[in-house]
Design an enzyme around this catalytic site. Structure first.
Site, short mmCIF file in Angstrom:
data_model
loop_
_atom_site.label_atom_id
_atom_site.label_comp_id
_atom_site.label_asym_id
_atom_site.label_seq_id
_atom_site.Cartn_x
_atom_site.Cartn_y
_atom_site.Cartn_z
N GLU A 32 -2.06 8.29 -5.54
CA GLU A 32 -2.32 7.57 -6.80
C GLU A 32 -3.48 8.22 -7.54
OE1 GLU A 32 -2.79 3.39 -5.95
OE2 GLU A 32 -0.84 3.27 -4.99
N HIS B 37 0.06 0.37 -9.73
CA HIS B 37 -0.83 -0.39 -8.83
C HIS B 37 -1.57 -1.52 -9.57
CE1 HIS B 37 -3.29 -0.10 -4.87
NE2 HIS B 37 -3.18 -1.36 -5.28
N ARG C 39 0.83 -1.19 0.00
CA ARG C 39 0.00 0.00 0.00
C ARG C 39 0.87 1.25 0.00
NH1 ARG C 39 -3.71 -1.65 -1.97
NH2 ARG C 39 -5.82 -1.93 -1.24
P1 NAD Z 1 -2.79 -9.79 5.42
O1 NAD Z 1 -3.77 -9.10 6.31
O2 NAD Z 1 -2.93 -11.24 5.18
O3 NAD Z 1 -1.30 -9.51 5.91
C1 NAD Z 1 -0.88 -8.28 6.40
C2 NAD Z 1 0.13 -8.56 7.49
O4 NAD Z 1 0.65 -7.31 7.95
C3 NAD Z 1 -0.49 -9.27 8.72
O5 NAD Z 1 0.19 -10.47 9.00
C4 NAD Z 1 -0.33 -8.24 9.83
O6 NAD Z 1 -0.07 -8.85 11.09
C5 NAD Z 1 0.88 -7.46 9.34
N1 NAD Z 1 1.01 -6.16 9.98
C6 NAD Z 1 0.03 -5.32 10.38
N2 NAD Z 1 0.58 -4.24 10.99
C7 NAD Z 1 1.91 -4.42 10.94
C8 NAD Z 1 3.00 -3.63 11.38
N3 NAD Z 1 2.82 -2.48 12.02
N4 NAD Z 1 4.26 -4.09 11.17
C9 NAD Z 1 4.47 -5.28 10.53
N5 NAD Z 1 3.45 -6.08 10.12
C10 NAD Z 1 2.20 -5.63 10.31
O7 NAD Z 1 -2.87 -8.97 4.04
P2 NAD Z 1 -2.35 -9.47 2.60
O8 NAD Z 1 -3.49 -10.09 1.87
O9 NAD Z 1 -1.09 -10.22 2.78
O10 NAD Z 1 -2.08 -8.06 1.90
C11 NAD Z 1 -0.93 -7.30 2.24
C12 NAD Z 1 -1.02 -5.92 1.63
O11 NAD Z 1 -1.03 -6.02 0.19
C13 NAD Z 1 -2.30 -5.15 1.98
O12 NAD Z 1 -1.97 -3.80 2.24
C14 NAD Z 1 -3.13 -5.21 0.73
O13 NAD Z 1 -4.00 -4.10 0.64
C15 NAD Z 1 -2.03 -5.13 -0.31
N6 NAD Z 1 -2.44 -5.58 -1.65
C16 NAD Z 1 -1.91 -4.93 -2.71
C17 NAD Z 1 -2.30 -5.28 -4.00
C18 NAD Z 1 -1.73 -4.57 -5.19
O14 NAD Z 1 -2.41 -4.48 -6.20
N7 NAD Z 1 -0.50 -4.11 -5.14
C19 NAD Z 1 -3.24 -6.32 -4.20
C20 NAD Z 1 -3.71 -7.00 -3.09
C21 NAD Z 1 -3.31 -6.63 -1.81
#
Ligand code: NAD
Length: 299
Positions: free
Chosen positions: A255, A273, A226
């Site tokens: 964005e 993105h 993000r």
């Molecule tokens: P998820 O919820 O499975 O994993 C996120 C992890 O981050 C969790 O394990 C959580 O404990 C950890 N976390 C939260 N706060 C934290 C902190 N302060 N320090 C370290 N770790 C922390 O989510 P996911 O499905 O793995 O997605 C991860 C990210 O990818 C999200 O932000 C999601 O929006 C993003 N994403 C981006 C795209 C893209 O198009 N680039 C597509 C899908 C998801």
């Protein structure tokens, strides 16, 4: 029984909803003003990231039972206010995991072997065999900031490539094949750092100037999570100072990207993105979103 589709959604998903006997009103370009005018008629709305589901939308949506987000991040929805009003917010968290993990690995290899720069050189008609000495990822350490669904999927793939994977995630206690550690230790050890966290107060600019001071010289950074999790000015400076050797970015603080300064650097590669932008992920996201619409409207 009808659903308002507010952003471009896979046609197969719309067909699935219709086949379940629900009227689909497809308005993928609906403006915020139009949305406020019509939302009271709908018990369910589907959004991607374009449409903002604000307090005003939730107040105007007097019949709303659920908001379905076709995707993962809920940044465009006032989730707390929806919950207060008893409106369910549902997303499709696992549908894009593989695609984002694969883009992350693509960037890992592209950074290691300078693929975009070499391609540009070839397109310019050059044959610069000696200018682009790459490095192997095998034997290197990948530091994950956040090791949930996508972080873990990246870890599986990186381990298969012969990498050691370490992670900082205060909300996870144990992970197979990954050594969990404090952020400072990860910054000092990692050859590659990849972010997989949501954007929260805690993760806002988690990679800032102070963090870049602590990284190994020559580290490469990947962000397919993000925008807002990297201080982009600090990254620019860390690259200029030679501390960071390269960065691959899919997400940005603003964005569409407002300030293209980072892209003036050869060391920066990236995309607009598109982490979830594969045929497979789009189909999966649409299918799961359709299921959620049908479940909330038909029980
Ligand atoms: P998820 O919820 O499975 O994993 C996120 C992890 O981050 C969790 O394990 C959580 O404990 C950890 N976390 C939260 N706060 C934290 C902190 N302060 N320090 C370290 N770790 C922390 O989510 P996911 O499905 O793995 O997605 C991860 C990210 O990818 C999200 O932000 C999601 O929006 C993003 N994403 C981006 C795209 C893209 O198009 N680039 C597509 C899908 C998801």
């Amino acid at each position: 029984m009808k659903v308002l589709i507010c952003d471009a959604t896979d046609p197969k998903a719309l067909k699935l909803i219709e086949e379940a006997g629900i009227e689909v009103v497809n308005q993928p370009d609906i403006t915020p003003e139009e949305l406020l005018e019509v939302i009271s008629e709908y018990p369910c709305m589907v959004v991607r990231s374009r449409t903002k589901v604000t307090k005003a939308v939730l107040d105007a949506g007097t019949s709303l039972k659920s908001v379905v987000r076709a995707g993962v991040g809920l940044d465009n929805i006032d989730v707390a206010y929806a919950q207060e009003k008893g409106i369910k917010v549902l997303n499709t968290p696992s549908a894009s995991t593989q695609s984002v993990a694969e883009l992350t690995i693509a960037y890992l290899m592209a950074l290691a072997r300078n693929i975009p720069l070499m391609t540009a050189s070839m397109k310019a008609g050059k044959w610069e065999k000696k200018s682009f000495v790459g490095s192997e990822v095998s034997g290197k350490t990948l530091g994950l900031i956040g090791s949930g669904r996508i972080g873990s999927a990246v870890a599986d793939r990186a381990i298969a490539l012969g990498m050691t994977v370490v992670a900082f995630d205060p909300y996870v206690t144990e992970l197979p094949n990954i050594t969990l550690m404090e952020l400072d230790e990860l910054l000092a050890r990692a050859d590659y750092i990849s972010l997989h966290v949501p954007h929260t107060d805690e993760t806002h600019n988690i990679l800032d100037a102070a963090a870049f001071d602590k990284v190994k010289t020559g580290v490469r950074i990947i962000n397919c999570s993000r925008g807002g999790t990297i201080d982009e000015d600090a990254l620019y400076q860390a690259i200029q100072d030679g501390k960071v050797a390269g960065a691959a970015l899919d997400v940005y603080a603003e964005e569409p990207l407002a300030d293209p300064k980072l892209y003036s650097l050869d060391q920066v590669i990236g995309s607009p993105h598109v982490g979830a932008g594969t045929k497979e992920a789009k189909a999966r996201v649409g299918e799961v979103a359709a299921q959620k619409v049908i479940e909330t409207l038909k029980g």
